[in-house]
Design a protein around this motif. Sequence first.
Motif, PDB file in Angstrom:
ATOM      1  N   ARG A  65       0.856  -1.202   0.000  1.00  0.00           N
ATOM      2  CA  ARG A  65       0.000   0.000   0.000  1.00  0.00           C
ATOM      3  C   ARG A  65       0.881   1.237   0.000  1.00  0.00           C
ATOM      4  O   ARG A  65       1.960   1.242   0.597  1.00  0.00           O
ATOM      5  CB  ARG A  65      -0.872  -0.024   1.262  1.00  0.00           C
ATOM      6  CG  ARG A  65      -1.752   1.169   1.477  1.00  0.00           C
ATOM      7  CD  ARG A  65      -2.794   0.866   2.551  1.00  0.00           C
ATOM      8  NE  ARG A  65      -2.173   0.380   3.770  1.00  0.00           N
ATOM      9  CZ  ARG A  65      -2.098   1.070   4.916  1.00  0.00           C
ATOM     10  NH1 ARG A  65      -2.639   2.261   4.997  1.00  0.00           N
ATOM     11  NH2 ARG A  65      -1.516   0.557   5.972  1.00  0.00           N
TER      12      ARG A  65
ATOM     13  N   TYR B 233       0.339   5.501   0.518  1.00  0.00           N
ATOM     14  CA  TYR B 233      -0.562   6.638   0.736  1.00  0.00           C
ATOM     15  C   TYR B 233       0.261   7.879   0.995  1.00  0.00           C
ATOM     16  O   TYR B 233       1.470   7.783   1.236  1.00  0.00           O
ATOM     17  CB  TYR B 233      -1.582   6.359   1.849  1.00  0.00           C
ATOM     18  CG  TYR B 233      -1.039   6.137   3.232  1.00  0.00           C
ATOM     19  CD1 TYR B 233      -0.658   4.869   3.661  1.00  0.00           C
ATOM     20  CD2 TYR B 233      -0.920   7.193   4.133  1.00  0.00           C
ATOM     21  CE1 TYR B 233      -0.171   4.670   4.939  1.00  0.00           C
ATOM     22  CE2 TYR B 233      -0.448   6.999   5.418  1.00  0.00           C
ATOM     23  CZ  TYR B 233      -0.069   5.730   5.809  1.00  0.00           C
ATOM     24  OH  TYR B 233       0.428   5.527   7.079  1.00  0.00           O
TER      25      TYR B 233
ATOM     26  N   ARG C 198      -0.596  14.681  13.396  1.00  0.00           N
ATOM     27  CA  ARG C 198      -1.419  13.492  13.138  1.00  0.00           C
ATOM     28  C   ARG C 198      -0.664  12.222  13.467  1.00  0.00           C
ATOM     29  O   ARG C 198       0.489  12.267  13.853  1.00  0.00           O
ATOM     30  CB  ARG C 198      -2.018  13.481  11.738  1.00  0.00           C
ATOM     31  CG  ARG C 198      -1.145  13.799  10.576  1.00  0.00           C
ATOM     32  CD  ARG C 198      -1.946  13.974   9.299  1.00  0.00           C
ATOM     33  NE  ARG C 198      -2.984  12.952   9.129  1.00  0.00           N
ATOM     34  CZ  ARG C 198      -3.962  13.018   8.249  1.00  0.00           C
ATOM     35  NH1 ARG C 198      -4.046  14.032   7.436  1.00  0.00           N
ATOM     36  NH2 ARG C 198      -4.842  12.060   8.155  1.00  0.00           N
ATOM     37  N   GLY C 199      -1.324  11.103  13.310  1.00  0.00           N
ATOM     38  CA  GLY C 199      -0.731   9.846  13.742  1.00  0.00           C
ATOM     39  C   GLY C 199      -1.340   9.476  15.082  1.00  0.00           C
ATOM     40  O   GLY C 199      -2.504   9.121  15.147  1.00  0.00           O
TER      41      GLY C 199
ATOM     42  N   HIS D 121      -0.597   6.852  16.956  1.00  0.00           N
ATOM     43  CA  HIS D 121      -0.923   5.434  17.008  1.00  0.00           C
ATOM     44  C   HIS D 121       0.332   4.603  16.750  1.00  0.00           C
ATOM     45  O   HIS D 121       1.358   5.126  16.314  1.00  0.00           O
ATOM     46  CB  HIS D 121      -2.031   5.075  16.002  1.00  0.00           C
ATOM     47  CG  HIS D 121      -1.672   5.319  14.571  1.00  0.00           C
ATOM     48  ND1 HIS D 121      -2.154   6.384  13.849  1.00  0.00           N
ATOM     49  CD2 HIS D 121      -0.855   4.650  13.734  1.00  0.00           C
ATOM     50  CE1 HIS D 121      -1.660   6.347  12.629  1.00  0.00           C
ATOM     51  NE2 HIS D 121      -0.866   5.308  12.529  1.00  0.00           N
TER      52      HIS D 121
ATOM     53  N   MET E 105       3.217  12.778  13.600  1.00  0.00           N
ATOM     54  CA  MET E 105       3.784  13.582  12.521  1.00  0.00           C
ATOM     55  C   MET E 105       3.341  15.033  12.712  1.00  0.00           C
ATOM     56  O   MET E 105       2.156  15.290  12.902  1.00  0.00           O
ATOM     57  CB  MET E 105       3.272  13.082  11.159  1.00  0.00           C
ATOM     58  CG  MET E 105       3.732  11.690  10.788  1.00  0.00           C
ATOM     59  SD  MET E 105       2.684  10.422  11.479  1.00  0.00           S
ATOM     60  CE  MET E 105       1.449  10.268  10.212  1.00  0.00           C
TER      61      MET E 105
ATOM     62  N   TYR F 106      -4.681  -1.617   4.265  1.00  0.00           N
ATOM     63  CA  TYR F 106      -5.281  -0.880   5.383  1.00  0.00           C
ATOM     64  C   TYR F 106      -6.158  -1.813   6.214  1.00  0.00           C
ATOM     65  O   TYR F 106      -7.012  -2.515   5.683  1.00  0.00           O
ATOM     66  CB  TYR F 106      -6.130   0.276   4.836  1.00  0.00           C
ATOM     67  CG  TYR F 106      -6.780   1.082   5.925  1.00  0.00           C
ATOM     68  CD1 TYR F 106      -6.022   1.913   6.745  1.00  0.00           C
ATOM     69  CD2 TYR F 106      -8.152   1.011   6.157  1.00  0.00           C
ATOM     70  CE1 TYR F 106      -6.606   2.644   7.755  1.00  0.00           C
ATOM     71  CE2 TYR F 106      -8.752   1.740   7.164  1.00  0.00           C
ATOM     72  CZ  TYR F 106      -7.964   2.556   7.955  1.00  0.00           C
ATOM     73  OH  TYR F 106      -8.540   3.283   8.963  1.00  0.00           O
TER      74      TYR F 106
ATOM     75  N   TYR G 184      -4.415  -1.245  14.140  1.00  0.00           N
ATOM     76  CA  TYR G 184      -4.032  -0.002  14.823  1.00  0.00           C
ATOM     77  C   TYR G 184      -4.086  -0.158  16.341  1.00  0.00           C
ATOM     78  O   TYR G 184      -4.965  -0.822  16.879  1.00  0.00           O
ATOM     79  CB  TYR G 184      -4.998   1.130  14.460  1.00  0.00           C
ATOM     80  CG  TYR G 184      -4.721   1.800  13.128  1.00  0.00           C
ATOM     81  CD1 TYR G 184      -4.208   3.095  13.064  1.00  0.00           C
ATOM     82  CD2 TYR G 184      -5.005   1.154  11.932  1.00  0.00           C
ATOM     83  CE1 TYR G 184      -3.968   3.713  11.845  1.00  0.00           C
ATOM     84  CE2 TYR G 184      -4.765   1.771  10.705  1.00  0.00           C
ATOM     85  CZ  TYR G 184      -4.256   3.046  10.675  1.00  0.00           C
ATOM     86  OH  TYR G 184      -4.018   3.651   9.475  1.00  0.00           O
TER      87      TYR G 184
ATOM     88  N   ARG H 119      -4.482   2.650  19.032  1.00  0.00           N
ATOM     89  CA  ARG H 119      -4.700   4.101  19.093  1.00  0.00           C
ATOM     90  C   ARG H 119      -4.695   4.642  20.521  1.00  0.00           C
ATOM     91  O   ARG H 119      -4.809   5.850  20.722  1.00  0.00           O
ATOM     92  CB  ARG H 119      -6.015   4.475  18.401  1.00  0.00           C
ATOM     93  CG  ARG H 119      -6.007   4.221  16.905  1.00  0.00           C
ATOM     94  CD  ARG H 119      -7.213   4.850  16.238  1.00  0.00           C
ATOM     95  NE  ARG H 119      -7.277   4.556  14.822  1.00  0.00           N
ATOM     96  CZ  ARG H 119      -6.668   5.270  13.873  1.00  0.00           C
ATOM     97  NH1 ARG H 119      -5.938   6.319  14.202  1.00  0.00           N
ATOM     98  NH2 ARG H 119      -6.776   4.936  12.602  1.00  0.00           N
TER      99      ARG H 119
HETATM  100  P1  TYD Z   1      -5.991   8.417   9.912  1.00  0.00           P
HETATM  101  O1  TYD Z   1      -5.785   7.055  10.469  1.00  0.00           O
HETATM  102  O2  TYD Z   1      -6.815   9.387  10.695  1.00  0.00           O
HETATM  103  O3  TYD Z   1      -4.606   9.062   9.643  1.00  0.00           O
HETATM  104  P2  TYD Z   1      -3.453   9.377  10.715  1.00  0.00           P
HETATM  105  O4  TYD Z   1      -2.368   8.394  10.417  1.00  0.00           O
HETATM  106  O5  TYD Z   1      -3.040  10.758  10.514  1.00  0.00           O
HETATM  107  O6  TYD Z   1      -4.041   9.120  12.065  1.00  0.00           O
HETATM  108  O7  TYD Z   1      -6.637   8.267   8.466  1.00  0.00           O
HETATM  109  C1  TYD Z   1      -7.472   9.248   7.909  1.00  0.00           C
HETATM  110  C2  TYD Z   1      -8.613   8.563   7.144  1.00  0.00           C
HETATM  111  O8  TYD Z   1      -8.098   7.879   6.010  1.00  0.00           O
HETATM  112  C3  TYD Z   1      -9.373   7.563   7.968  1.00  0.00           C
HETATM  113  O9  TYD Z   1     -10.739   7.716   7.657  1.00  0.00           O
HETATM  114  C4  TYD Z   1      -8.900   6.218   7.457  1.00  0.00           C
HETATM  115  C5  TYD Z   1      -8.509   6.515   6.028  1.00  0.00           C
HETATM  116  N1  TYD Z   1      -7.402   5.700   5.531  1.00  0.00           N
HETATM  117  C6  TYD Z   1      -7.639   4.750   4.561  1.00  0.00           C
HETATM  118  O10 TYD Z   1      -8.766   4.551   4.108  1.00  0.00           O
HETATM  119  N2  TYD Z   1      -6.588   4.019   4.083  1.00  0.00           N
HETATM  120  C7  TYD Z   1      -5.331   4.205   4.531  1.00  0.00           C
HETATM  121  O11 TYD Z   1      -4.388   3.524   4.047  1.00  0.00           O
HETATM  122  C8  TYD Z   1      -5.094   5.182   5.561  1.00  0.00           C
HETATM  123  C9  TYD Z   1      -3.705   5.406   6.107  1.00  0.00           C
HETATM  124  C10 TYD Z   1      -6.145   5.903   6.017  1.00  0.00           C
END
Ligand code: TYD
Length: 137
Positions: free
Chosen positions: A33, A35, A46-47, A49, A97, A114, A119, A121
């Motif tokens: 994956r 992103y 953000r992050g 987790h 981050m 994903y 996770y 959290r």
């Molecule tokens: P989120 O987990 O909040 O990001 P961060 O790492 O900053 O905490 O992800 C934001 C949104 O994107 C959430 O609704 C889940 C979605 N998402 C996906 O659908 N696929 C992915 O690979 C990732 C990383 C997030």
Amino acid sequence: MQVVKYMFQPHGDDRGQLIALEEGKDIPFAVRRIYYMYETADGVTRGYHAHKHLQQILVCIHGSCKIRLDNGQESKVVSLEKPYEGLYVANTMWREMFDFSPEAVLLVLASEFYDENDYIRDYDEFLSFVRKEASNP
Ligand code: TYD
């Protein structure tokens, strides 16, 4: 705490720079994956987790940002400022981050699809997870 930063080899010439990343050669896992984060609002962190299994490499391909890594015992802040730097983030590493420059683009290469179940959290749950892993490797 060991921070693993890769310096990717650019293929530069008078036209500019090009970086190619190959699984097994530049990246130590199969990439399932990709992103990226962009248009990150000013002041956002953000992050917050960790993961049970997921390994990642973070590359700030434009602009800069900072990553706080925390292994449950100590934490370190790493700056990503160059498109040829890749930060390896193991699963059991709490990450945050922040300090995204305007127009920063943070690319993430991930070892798994994903999966919200992967996770962790909650920070206390993360601490229990790493302690359990340490006592039961
Ligand atoms: P989120 O987990 O909040 O990001 P961060 O790492 O900053 O905490 O992800 C934001 C949104 O994107 C959430 O609704 C889940 C979605 N998402 C996906 O659908 N696929 C992915 O690979 C990732 C990383 C997030």
